[in-house]
Design an enzyme around this catalytic site. Structure first.
Site, PDB file in Angstrom:
ATOM      1  N   SER A 137     -85.813 -39.071  12.612  1.00 54.26           N
ATOM      2  CA  SER A 137     -84.699 -38.162  12.869  1.00 54.26           C
ATOM      3  C   SER A 137     -85.159 -36.915  13.619  1.00 54.26           C
ATOM      4  O   SER A 137     -86.349 -36.585  13.638  1.00 54.26           O
ATOM      5  CB  SER A 137     -84.068 -37.735  11.546  1.00 54.26           C
ATOM      6  OG  SER A 137     -84.969 -36.928  10.807  1.00 54.26           O
ATOM      7  N   GLY A 172     -88.612 -34.826  13.111  1.00 57.49           N
ATOM      8  CA  GLY A 172     -89.467 -34.510  14.253  1.00 57.49           C
ATOM      9  C   GLY A 172     -89.740 -33.028  14.377  1.00 57.49           C
ATOM     10  O   GLY A 172     -90.870 -32.604  14.668  1.00 57.49           O
ATOM     11  N   GLU A 183     -90.244 -39.634  19.046  1.00 62.14           N
ATOM     12  CA  GLU A 183     -89.161 -40.556  19.412  1.00 62.14           C
ATOM     13  C   GLU A 183     -88.057 -40.345  18.388  1.00 62.14           C
ATOM     14  O   GLU A 183     -88.171 -40.767  17.238  1.00 62.14           O
ATOM     15  CB  GLU A 183     -89.647 -42.004  19.380  1.00 62.14           C
ATOM     16  CG  GLU A 183     -90.667 -42.332  20.454  1.00 62.14           C
ATOM     17  CD  GLU A 183     -90.996 -43.812  20.492  1.00 62.14           C
ATOM     18  OE1 GLU A 183     -90.065 -44.640  20.436  1.00 62.14           O
ATOM     19  OE2 GLU A 183     -92.190 -44.127  20.557  1.00 62.14           O
ATOM     20  N   GLU A 211     -75.276 -37.958  15.627  1.00 57.51           N
ATOM     21  CA  GLU A 211     -75.716 -39.338  15.488  1.00 57.51           C
ATOM     22  C   GLU A 211     -75.105 -39.951  14.232  1.00 57.51           C
ATOM     23  O   GLU A 211     -75.288 -39.456  13.126  1.00 57.51           O
ATOM     24  CB  GLU A 211     -77.243 -39.414  15.425  1.00 57.51           C
ATOM     25  CG  GLU A 211     -77.761 -40.839  15.471  1.00 57.51           C
ATOM     26  CD  GLU A 211     -79.277 -40.909  15.575  1.00 57.51           C
ATOM     27  OE1 GLU A 211     -79.786 -41.829  16.234  1.00 57.51           O
ATOM     28  OE2 GLU A 211     -79.949 -40.030  14.998  1.00 57.51           O
TER      29      GLU A 211
END
EC number: 1.2.1.3
Length: 468
Positions: free
Chosen positions: A212, A216, A234, A369
């Site tokens: 997530s 990160g 990523e 998201e």
């Protein structure tokens, strides 16, 4: 000293299925030292031997795909009809990275000059910490572990508590393939305080995190007081699709539905927003409805199931909250009648695929998201409006354009703010292309020849002939 116990909860039944023990603080602090000692030896291993080890390990991984697929379904809930494909795809991806490794890691000669030799060598960075997610664990691991080992680094891997056995299998397989002891280590951990110990360890030279945005950012902050450490992230996506008026609507709908709800929508590059030209909007919605009628939500061990549970109760709650917010702000639930959507198994985290129309960017489902099987569709009046809306996001992982006019689609793609732009395809990281997130979707890259860059540092050699 007490040791943390990490429990894996089945998304299928919401019951505990596995427990793993964490490490004591002393054992955790010893990992970087052990990795450094292993690195000092392994970095001198010829590339040809590293390539042989990786090739053998990939063969072993492929041979065990049925066993690993069953375990993957148990731990994260993807239907058994599809989990073996992750193993074969991971192997194919690894084989491509293996094939290009010689060129990707080759020296670069300087300008020729009589009496001199100058060149740039790519040398391994040192111990690499790989923190990977549960949704596609084998694919994510291959992205980092294969180039890291081929470049000559040692690796420490930490799996998600949801899929703890993947790290164990990787270590076992690579050791069976001949990887020297301690070049690959793993540990289980559910505490960020412990994880921070490794992130801050001076021996760790690169951190590869997949997960997530919040996770990160936490890793990046923990590493921020170290100059030399690299951080590759990523992270999430809110990936848009644009359906132009010239497209075969039925064909586009089939592909977009698959790109939105495969793996229950739990992919960083799944389609989470759909913009449709007003000329074909109603036809597209009808085609999506027809496509959804053929999907089956249910027990992931039933080979006829297309959609299994989402990973956790918390995830299910987030998805439902996004749907609720959209409906309260004027969106319409256009999901077709489907008996399996009405009566999924009672115990697990089952969320029915949902088609929403009349959505806007004032709704959470179009901005944050969702990571679930939701297809929000918004009508647009032009290419310009579609591109503007596609770019109206803090994320920039992938985007897709669906059109018969590939040349026009290519021109539109130049203005789309994403690391990967698909035309007439979606949700497919190709190993020959750089996998890279723009904006809050990440930094650094994996895959392709550029995927080796973060695992090496450059060293220049400037040699003058000795005077005679």
């Amino acid at each position: 000293m007490s040791v943390e116990t990490i429990t894996t909860i089945s998304p299928i039944t919401n019951k505990p299925i596995l427990t793993r023990n964490g490490l004591t603080d002393a054992d955790l602090q010893a990992l970087p030292t052990t990795a450094t000692e292993a690195f000092k030896s392994y970095k001198n291993t010829p590339l040809s031997e590293r390539q042989r080890i990786v090739k053998t390990a990939l063969q072993l991984l492929n041979e065990r795909q049925d066993e690993l697929a069953k375990e993957l379904t148990e731990q994260m809930g993807r239907p058994i009809a599809y989990t073996a494909k992750e193993i074969t795809t991971a192997v194919a991806r690894g084989e491509y990275l293996l094939k290009i490794s010689g060129d990707a890691l080759a020296d670069t000669d300087g300008e020729p000059e009589k009496g001199f030799k100058r060149y740039i060598k790519k040398v391994p960075v040192g111990p690499v910490l790989v923190l990977f997610a549960w949704n596609y664990p084998y694919l994510i691991l291959v992205n980092s572990v294969i180039p890291a080992l081929l470049a000559g680094n040692s690796v420490i891997i930490k799996p998600s508590p949801q899929t703890p056995t993947i790290a164990e299998h990787f270590q076992e397989i690579f050791q069976e393939a001949g990887l020297p002891e301690n070049v690959m280590q793993y540990f289980h951990c559910g505490s960020f305080i412990q994880l921070e110990t490794l992130v801050r360890a001076p021996e760790i030279q690169l951190i590869c995190f997949t997960g997530s945005v919040a996770g990160g950012l936490a890793v990046q902050r923990a590493a921020s007081d170290r100059v030399g450490v690299r951080v590759g992230l990523e992270l999430g996506g809110k990936d848009p699709a644009y359906v132009r008026p010239d497209v075969d609507v039925k064909w586009a709908a089939e592909n977009i539905v698959d790109g939105a709800i495969f793996n229950s929508g739990q992919s960083c590059c799944s389609i989470e927003r759909v913009y449709v030209a007003q000329e074909v909007h109603d036809e597209f919605v009808a085609a999506v409805q027809e496509e959804l009628k053929g999907y089956k939500l249910g027990d992931p061990f039933d080979k006829s199931t297309n959609i299994g549970p989402v990973v956790s109760k918390r995830s299910a709650e987030t998805i439902r909250s996004h749907i609720k917010d959209a409906l309260e702000k004027g969106a319409k639930d256009a999901t077709p009648e489907n008996e399996s959507f009405k009566s999924p198994p009672e115990d697990g985290n089952y969320v029915s695929p949902t088609l929403l129309t009349g959505v806007t960017h004032e709704m959470t489902v179009m901005t944050e998201e969702t990571f679930g099987p939701v297809i929000p569709v918004m009508k647009v009046s032009s290419d310009d409006e579609a591109v503007k809306l596609m770019n109206d996001s803090v994320f920039g992982l992938t985007a897709s354009i669906w059109t018969k006019d590939v040349e026009e689609g290519h021109e539109l793609a130049d203005n789309v703010e994403a690391g990967t732009v698909f035309i007439n395809r979606c949700d497919y990281p190709s190993p020959d292309l750089a996998w890279i997130g723009w904006k809050d979707s990440g930094k650094g890259q994996t895959l392709s020849k550029f995927g080796f860059d973060q695992f090496v540092k450059l060293k220049s050699y400037h040699i003058k002939d000795y005077p005679k």
